[in-house]
Design a protein around this motif. Structure first.
Motif, PDB file in Angstrom:
ATOM      1  N   SER A   7       0.852  -1.180   0.000  1.00  0.00           N
ATOM      2  CA  SER A   7       0.000   0.000   0.000  1.00  0.00           C
ATOM      3  C   SER A   7       0.896   1.240   0.000  1.00  0.00           C
ATOM      4  O   SER A   7       1.918   1.274   0.691  1.00  0.00           O
ATOM      5  N   PHE A   8       0.517   2.242  -0.779  1.00  0.00           N
ATOM      6  CA  PHE A   8       1.302   3.466  -0.907  1.00  0.00           C
ATOM      7  C   PHE A   8       0.423   4.684  -0.636  1.00  0.00           C
ATOM      8  O   PHE A   8      -0.753   4.700  -1.001  1.00  0.00           O
ATOM      9  N   LEU A   9       1.001   5.694  -0.035  1.00  0.00           N
ATOM     10  CA  LEU A   9       0.377   7.005   0.044  1.00  0.00           C
ATOM     11  C   LEU A   9       1.272   7.930  -0.767  1.00  0.00           C
ATOM     12  O   LEU A   9       2.456   8.101  -0.455  1.00  0.00           O
ATOM     13  N   LEU A  10       0.705   8.497  -1.838  1.00  0.00           N
ATOM     14  CA  LEU A  10       1.470   9.291  -2.786  1.00  0.00           C
ATOM     15  C   LEU A  10       0.970  10.720  -2.827  1.00  0.00           C
ATOM     16  O   LEU A  10      -0.236  10.966  -2.700  1.00  0.00           O
ATOM     17  N   SER A  11       1.872  11.656  -3.035  1.00  0.00           N
ATOM     18  CA  SER A  11       1.474  13.062  -3.138  1.00  0.00           C
ATOM     19  C   SER A  11       1.175  13.390  -4.600  1.00  0.00           C
ATOM     20  O   SER A  11       2.014  13.916  -5.329  1.00  0.00           O
ATOM     21  N   ILE A  12      -0.040  13.025  -5.009  1.00  0.00           N
ATOM     22  CA  ILE A  12      -0.501  13.279  -6.370  1.00  0.00           C
ATOM     23  C   ILE A  12      -2.024  13.215  -6.366  1.00  0.00           C
ATOM     24  O   ILE A  12      -2.621  12.475  -5.585  1.00  0.00           O
ATOM     25  N   ASN A  13      -2.645  13.975  -7.228  1.00  0.00           N
ATOM     26  CA  ASN A  13      -4.090  13.943  -7.395  1.00  0.00           C
ATOM     27  C   ASN A  13      -4.477  12.624  -8.055  1.00  0.00           C
ATOM     28  O   ASN A  13      -3.809  12.178  -8.987  1.00  0.00           O
ATOM     29  N   PHE A  14      -5.575  11.993  -7.599  1.00  0.00           N
ATOM     30  CA  PHE A  14      -5.926  10.667  -8.124  1.00  0.00           C
ATOM     31  C   PHE A  14      -6.236  10.685  -9.616  1.00  0.00           C
ATOM     32  O   PHE A  14      -6.032   9.690 -10.304  1.00  0.00           O
ATOM     33  N   GLU A  15      -6.703  11.802 -10.149  1.00  0.00           N
ATOM     34  CA  GLU A  15      -6.983  11.876 -11.582  1.00  0.00           C
ATOM     35  C   GLU A  15      -5.699  11.835 -12.412  1.00  0.00           C
ATOM     36  O   GLU A  15      -5.694  11.349 -13.540  1.00  0.00           O
ATOM     37  N   GLN A  16      -4.620  12.338 -11.867  1.00  0.00           N
ATOM     38  CA  GLN A  16      -3.332  12.306 -12.555  1.00  0.00           C
ATOM     39  C   GLN A  16      -2.630  10.962 -12.390  1.00  0.00           C
ATOM     40  O   GLN A  16      -1.796  10.591 -13.212  1.00  0.00           O
ATOM     41  N   LEU A  17      -2.985  10.228 -11.343  1.00  0.00           N
ATOM     42  CA  LEU A  17      -2.287   8.989 -11.014  1.00  0.00           C
ATOM     43  C   LEU A  17      -2.542   7.870 -12.024  1.00  0.00           C
ATOM     44  O   LEU A  17      -1.602   7.175 -12.422  1.00  0.00           O
ATOM     45  N   PRO A  19      -3.165   7.531 -15.412  1.00  0.00           N
ATOM     46  CA  PRO A  19      -2.335   7.393 -16.620  1.00  0.00           C
ATOM     47  C   PRO A  19      -0.851   7.172 -16.310  1.00  0.00           C
ATOM     48  O   PRO A  19      -0.150   6.486 -17.056  1.00  0.00           O
ATOM     49  N   LEU A  20      -0.379   7.688 -15.188  1.00  0.00           N
ATOM     50  CA  LEU A  20       1.019   7.500 -14.816  1.00  0.00           C
ATOM     51  C   LEU A  20       1.288   6.064 -14.368  1.00  0.00           C
ATOM     52  O   LEU A  20       2.351   5.508 -14.662  1.00  0.00           O
ATOM     53  N   ILE A  21       0.325   5.447 -13.692  1.00  0.00           N
ATOM     54  CA  ILE A  21       0.477   4.044 -13.284  1.00  0.00           C
ATOM     55  C   ILE A  21       0.460   3.135 -14.512  1.00  0.00           C
ATOM     56  O   ILE A  21       1.251   2.197 -14.620  1.00  0.00           O
ATOM     57  N   LEU A  25       3.640   0.737 -15.469  1.00  0.00           N
ATOM     58  CA  LEU A  25       3.533  -0.707 -15.650  1.00  0.00           C
ATOM     59  C   LEU A  25       3.997  -1.121 -17.046  1.00  0.00           C
ATOM     60  O   LEU A  25       4.669  -2.142 -17.208  1.00  0.00           O
ATOM     61  N   GLN A  26       3.656  -0.343 -18.044  1.00  0.00           N
ATOM     62  CA  GLN A  26       4.118  -0.631 -19.404  1.00  0.00           C
ATOM     63  C   GLN A  26       5.636  -0.498 -19.504  1.00  0.00           C
ATOM     64  O   GLN A  26       6.289  -1.297 -20.173  1.00  0.00           O
ATOM     65  N   ASP A  27       6.197   0.494 -18.836  1.00  0.00           N
ATOM     66  CA  ASP A  27       7.649   0.665 -18.820  1.00  0.00           C
ATOM     67  C   ASP A  27       8.360  -0.489 -18.117  1.00  0.00           C
ATOM     68  O   ASP A  27       9.540  -0.738 -18.360  1.00  0.00           O
ATOM     69  N   SER A  37     -11.287   3.993 -13.914  1.00  0.00           N
ATOM     70  CA  SER A  37     -10.786   5.216 -13.274  1.00  0.00           C
ATOM     71  C   SER A  37     -10.063   4.953 -11.952  1.00  0.00           C
ATOM     72  O   SER A  37      -9.327   5.812 -11.465  1.00  0.00           O
ATOM     73  N   ASP A  38     -10.258   3.759 -11.354  1.00  0.00           N
ATOM     74  CA  ASP A  38      -9.603   3.482 -10.079  1.00  0.00           C
ATOM     75  C   ASP A  38      -8.978   2.082  -9.993  1.00  0.00           C
ATOM     76  O   ASP A  38      -8.662   1.598  -8.919  1.00  0.00           O
ATOM     77  N   TYR A  39      -8.774   1.444 -11.147  1.00  0.00           N
ATOM     78  CA  TYR A  39      -8.261   0.072 -11.147  1.00  0.00           C
ATOM     79  C   TYR A  39      -7.468  -0.188 -12.423  1.00  0.00           C
ATOM     80  O   TYR A  39      -7.872   0.222 -13.508  1.00  0.00           O
ATOM     81  N   VAL A  40      -6.341  -0.874 -12.267  1.00  0.00           N
ATOM     82  CA  VAL A  40      -5.519  -1.263 -13.421  1.00  0.00           C
ATOM     83  C   VAL A  40      -5.123  -2.730 -13.246  1.00  0.00           C
ATOM     84  O   VAL A  40      -4.705  -3.134 -12.156  1.00  0.00           O
ATOM     85  N   MET A  41      -5.257  -3.500 -14.326  1.00  0.00           N
ATOM     86  CA  MET A  41      -4.806  -4.886 -14.316  1.00  0.00           C
ATOM     87  C   MET A  41      -3.798  -5.066 -15.439  1.00  0.00           C
ATOM     88  O   MET A  41      -4.065  -4.712 -16.584  1.00  0.00           O
ATOM     89  N   ALA A  42      -2.632  -5.604 -15.083  1.00  0.00           N
ATOM     90  CA  ALA A  42      -1.571  -5.827 -16.070  1.00  0.00           C
ATOM     91  C   ALA A  42      -0.987  -7.216 -15.852  1.00  0.00           C
ATOM     92  O   ALA A  42      -1.109  -7.792 -14.769  1.00  0.00           O
ATOM     93  N   ARG A  43      -0.338  -7.725 -16.906  1.00  0.00           N
ATOM     94  CA  ARG A  43       0.249  -9.060 -16.821  1.00  0.00           C
ATOM     95  C   ARG A  43       1.571  -9.084 -17.569  1.00  0.00           C
ATOM     96  O   ARG A  43       1.753  -8.374 -18.543  1.00  0.00           O
ATOM     97  N   GLU A  44       2.442  -9.942 -17.098  1.00  0.00           N
ATOM     98  CA  GLU A  44       3.706 -10.150 -17.790  1.00  0.00           C
ATOM     99  C   GLU A  44       3.446 -10.657 -19.194  1.00  0.00           C
ATOM    100  O   GLU A  44       2.495 -11.409 -19.423  1.00  0.00           O
ATOM    101  N   ILE A  45       4.293 -10.286 -20.093  1.00  0.00           N
ATOM    102  CA  ILE A  45       4.178 -10.733 -21.476  1.00  0.00           C
ATOM    103  C   ILE A  45       4.721 -12.156 -21.570  1.00  0.00           C
ATOM    104  O   ILE A  45       5.843 -12.423 -21.137  1.00  0.00           O
ATOM    105  N   PRO A  46       3.922 -13.101 -22.114  1.00  0.00           N
ATOM    106  CA  PRO A  46       4.381 -14.493 -22.215  1.00  0.00           C
ATOM    107  C   PRO A  46       5.647 -14.617 -23.061  1.00  0.00           C
ATOM    108  O   PRO A  46       5.875 -13.842 -23.973  1.00  0.00           O
ATOM    109  N   GLY A  47       6.436 -15.621 -22.712  1.00  0.00           N
ATOM    110  CA  GLY A  47       7.626 -15.912 -23.496  1.00  0.00           C
ATOM    111  C   GLY A  47       8.915 -15.873 -22.709  1.00  0.00           C
ATOM    112  O   GLY A  47       9.891 -16.488 -23.103  1.00  0.00           O
ATOM    113  N   THR A  48       8.941 -15.150 -21.611  1.00  0.00           N
ATOM    114  CA  THR A  48      10.187 -15.047 -20.850  1.00  0.00           C
ATOM    115  C   THR A  48      10.257 -16.043 -19.696  1.00  0.00           C
ATOM    116  O   THR A  48      11.348 -16.411 -19.283  1.00  0.00           O
ATOM    117  N   VAL A  49       9.104 -16.440 -19.166  1.00  0.00           N
ATOM    118  CA  VAL A  49       9.045 -17.411 -18.068  1.00  0.00           C
ATOM    119  C   VAL A  49       7.939 -18.418 -18.363  1.00  0.00           C
ATOM    120  O   VAL A  49       7.061 -18.149 -19.184  1.00  0.00           O
TER     121      VAL A  49
END
Length: 115
Positions: A7-17, A19-21, A25-27, A37-49
């Motif tokens: 869990s993190f507490l960050l100094s940023i407005n949630f609307e800005q957070l 697209p940055l998250i 994750l893509q980086d 608007s309040d949830y992101v799901m990402a997965r590792e790209i298959p092929g490396t493990v």
């Protein structure tokens, strides 16, 4: 099943957070599969493990407690791998993503609590 949370507490407005998250994750070589608007799901790209070691990341932004300057966010990282070793693949990726969030130049980390 390996599962790690933080869990993190960050100094940023949630609307800005959001697209940055997504960008962070893509980086980190993750494929963003779904987001709202309040949830992101990402997965590792298959092929490396092996398939059972592919890690899924969920980021949840707490809009109910967000202020103009602070937002609380939690991440959950999991895979099908049994965590028989302390340094398993899911744990290694968890530490990598956690550090990326903690050291991002887009916000100031106020608090971080791993569970």
């Amino acid at each position: 099943m390996a599962r790690y949370t933080c869990s993190f507490l960050l100094s940023i407005n949630f609307e800005q957070l959001l697209p940055l998250i997504v960008e962070l994750l893509q980086d980190c070589s993750l494929n963003v599969m779904y987001y709202t608007s309040d949830y992101v799901m990402a997965r590792e790209i298959p092929g490396t493990v092996p398939f059972s070691k592919l890690v899924t990341v969920e980021a949840l932004i707490d809009k109910s407690t967000a202020t103009e300057t602070e937002t609380r966010m939690s991440i959950v990282m999991k895979n099908e791998e049994l965590p028989l070793q302390v340094e398993n693949h899911c744990r290694q990726l968890f530490e990598y993503i956690k550090e990326a969030i903690e050291h991002s130049r887009h916000w100031h980390l106020i608090e971080s609590l791993a569970g």
